[in-house]
Write a protein that holds these residues in place. Structure first.
Motif, PDB file in Angstrom:
ATOM      1  N   HIS A  13       0.894  -1.137  -0.069  1.00 51.43           N
ATOM      2  CA  HIS A  13      -0.048   0.013  -0.033  1.00 51.43           C
ATOM      3  C   HIS A  13       0.850   1.211  -0.044  1.00 51.43           C
ATOM      4  O   HIS A  13       0.772   2.204  -0.730  1.00 51.43           O
ATOM      5  CB  HIS A  13      -0.886   0.111   1.054  1.00 51.43           C
ATOM      6  N   HIS A  53      -1.118  -7.527  -6.090  1.00 52.97           N
ATOM      7  CA  HIS A  53      -1.640  -7.238  -4.607  1.00 52.97           C
ATOM      8  C   HIS A  53      -2.969  -7.709  -4.489  1.00 52.97           C
ATOM      9  O   HIS A  53      -3.288  -8.274  -3.399  1.00 52.97           O
ATOM     10  CB  HIS A  53      -1.312  -5.761  -4.376  1.00 52.97           C
ATOM     11  N   GLU A  57      -4.703 -10.829  -1.486  1.00 51.36           N
ATOM     12  CA  GLU A  57      -5.611 -10.712  -0.954  1.00 51.36           C
ATOM     13  C   GLU A  57      -6.588 -11.587  -0.862  1.00 51.36           C
ATOM     14  O   GLU A  57      -7.207 -12.184  -0.215  1.00 51.36           O
ATOM     15  CB  GLU A  57      -5.986  -9.151  -0.745  1.00 51.36           C
ATOM     16  N   HIS A 126      -9.440   2.776  -0.189  1.00 51.83           N
ATOM     17  CA  HIS A 126      -9.439   1.368   0.187  1.00 51.83           C
ATOM     18  C   HIS A 126      -8.310   0.604   0.812  1.00 51.83           C
ATOM     19  O   HIS A 126      -8.548  -0.010   1.689  1.00 51.83           O
ATOM     20  CB  HIS A 126      -9.504   0.751  -1.395  1.00 51.83           C
ATOM     21  N   PHE A 127      -7.258   1.386   0.716  1.00 48.31           N
ATOM     22  CA  PHE A 127      -5.832   1.087   1.554  1.00 48.31           C
ATOM     23  C   PHE A 127      -6.196   1.308   2.941  1.00 48.31           C
ATOM     24  O   PHE A 127      -5.827   0.527   3.937  1.00 48.31           O
ATOM     25  CB  PHE A 127      -4.772   1.804   0.966  1.00 48.31           C
ATOM     26  N   GLU A 130      -8.689  -0.923   4.357  1.00 49.20           N
ATOM     27  CA  GLU A 130      -7.791  -2.183   4.870  1.00 49.20           C
ATOM     28  C   GLU A 130      -6.852  -2.092   6.033  1.00 49.20           C
ATOM     29  O   GLU A 130      -6.684  -2.952   6.862  1.00 49.20           O
ATOM     30  CB  GLU A 130      -7.120  -2.631   3.545  1.00 49.20           C
ATOM     31  N   TYR A 135      -7.404  -5.440   7.987  1.00 48.38           N
ATOM     32  CA  TYR A 135      -6.299  -6.292   8.718  1.00 48.38           C
ATOM     33  C   TYR A 135      -6.501  -6.477  10.072  1.00 48.38           C
ATOM     34  O   TYR A 135      -6.042  -7.548  10.518  1.00 48.38           O
ATOM     35  CB  TYR A 135      -5.126  -5.703   8.188  1.00 48.38           C
TER      36      TYR A 135
HETATM   37 FE   LIG Z   1      -4.712  -4.144  -0.375  1.00 46.08          FE
END
Ligand SMILES: [Fe+2]
Ligand SMILES: [Fe+2]
Length: 316
Positions: A13, A53, A57, A126-127, A130, A135
């Protein structure tokens, strides 16, 4: 130490965000980005973010979360998957516009700007989700043994795309970021002019990168205090020093990388000349170590200076 699955994905990311800021700058320039930069951007976004990437996921963390009870029809997992699909559609638009731009169709620049703007905005959001939500949720929901299995899964996805996939794409990312920084720094000077300026300095320069490989030296033509050949490029700096001094080179580089030292200097006599040799850690704005710069200068003339000589006296 090896990285955890979260560190691996979050480094992806971070690397991608650096690519985004560089690309935003380059795309915003009135003259547009260079075709080389657009080619690298396309390769990184299509080949790495989309095909590697997101797949890492989708093939590791997401199915494990689903098995642990997180629905794919609603909730955070469904949102992540929907965003991957939106991102894929935008990456396809970027792919088409970038390919045309690189092939010489400059009229596609606006299309590229639009698609990239939407894509970067989506990915940044989005990052963040996550990193800060999904996460940590996975870290709570999955037991340690399950989490330990994610890293080999990530590595398998990377390996399926060829040898050394991550490093290969990180290098493209670095190149892209550095190209934009260089343009910034050079105020639009072209590379040849910049190289000529460096070759005009009364100091010989050599640069080894963060992996200790020789990447650059100045004054290739003309007489040098320490002659170097082009063959040295890409070799490890340890191979350029006599065996008995290698451990000192190691020590200096280790100190630079650890931020324990800001210069290492030596001076030696070479016939009638006094030669001043200095090593400098080169860091980016954020303080990240980029490599080591060696400057070599004949300072005999400087040592002999006394009194003054003003410009007007020189002209007389
Ligand atoms: Fe990601
Ligand atoms: Fe994702």
């Amino acid at each position: 130490m090896s990285q955890t699955w979260r560190e691996l994905l979050m480094t992806d990311h971070e690397t991608t965000e650096r690519v985004f800021s560089a690309a935003e700058k380059a795309l915003a320039a009135p003259e547009g980005p260079s075709p080389g930069m657009v080619a690298n951007l396309r390769e990184y976004l299509v080949g790495y973010v989309d095909r590697c990437h997101n797949q890492k996921e989708e093939q590791t963390v997401f199915p494990l979360l689903q098995r642990a009870g997180l629905p794919v029809e609603g909730g955070p997992l469904a949102v992540m998957l929907a965003e991957h699909r939106q991102a894929k559609a935008l990456v396809e638009r970027i792919d088409g516009a970038a390919a045309a731009f690189v092939a010489g169709d400059r009229a596609r620049l606006d299309d590229l700007r639009d698609a990239f703007g939407a894509y970067a905005a989506l990915c940044k959001d989005h990052f963040w989700k996550e990193n800060d939500i999904l996460y940590p949720l996975a870290a709570r929901m999955l037991d340690e043994a399950t989490q330990a299995g994610i890293v080999p899964g990530i590595e398998a996805v990377e390996a399926a795309l060829g040898p050394d996939t991550r490093r290969r794409y990180y290098r493209i990312a670095d190149e892209l970021v550095r190209a934009v920084e260089l343009e910034d720094l050079s105020y639009g000077l072209d590379r040849q002019v910049l190289a000529a300026i460096l070759n005009t300095l009364p100091v010989e320069l050599s640069f080894v990168d963060e992996e200790d490989r020789v990447r650059y030296f100045s004054h290739e033509r003309g007489e040098k205090i320490f002659p170097r050949s082009r063959g040295a490029i890409a070799t490890n700096v340890r191979n350029c020093h006599p065996q008995k001094s290698v451990h000192l080179v190691e020590k200096i580089l280790a100190d630079f990388k650890a931020g324990r030292r800001e210069v290492a200097e030596f001076w030696i006599d070479m016939g009638p000349r006094k030669v001043h040799i200095r090593y400098w850690p080169v860091r980016d704005e954020a303080g990240r170590y980029l490599g080591c710069l060696e400057t070599v200068q004949d300072v005999s003339g400087i040592q002999r200076l006394t009194g003054q000589r003003r410009l007007l006296e020189e002209a007389a």
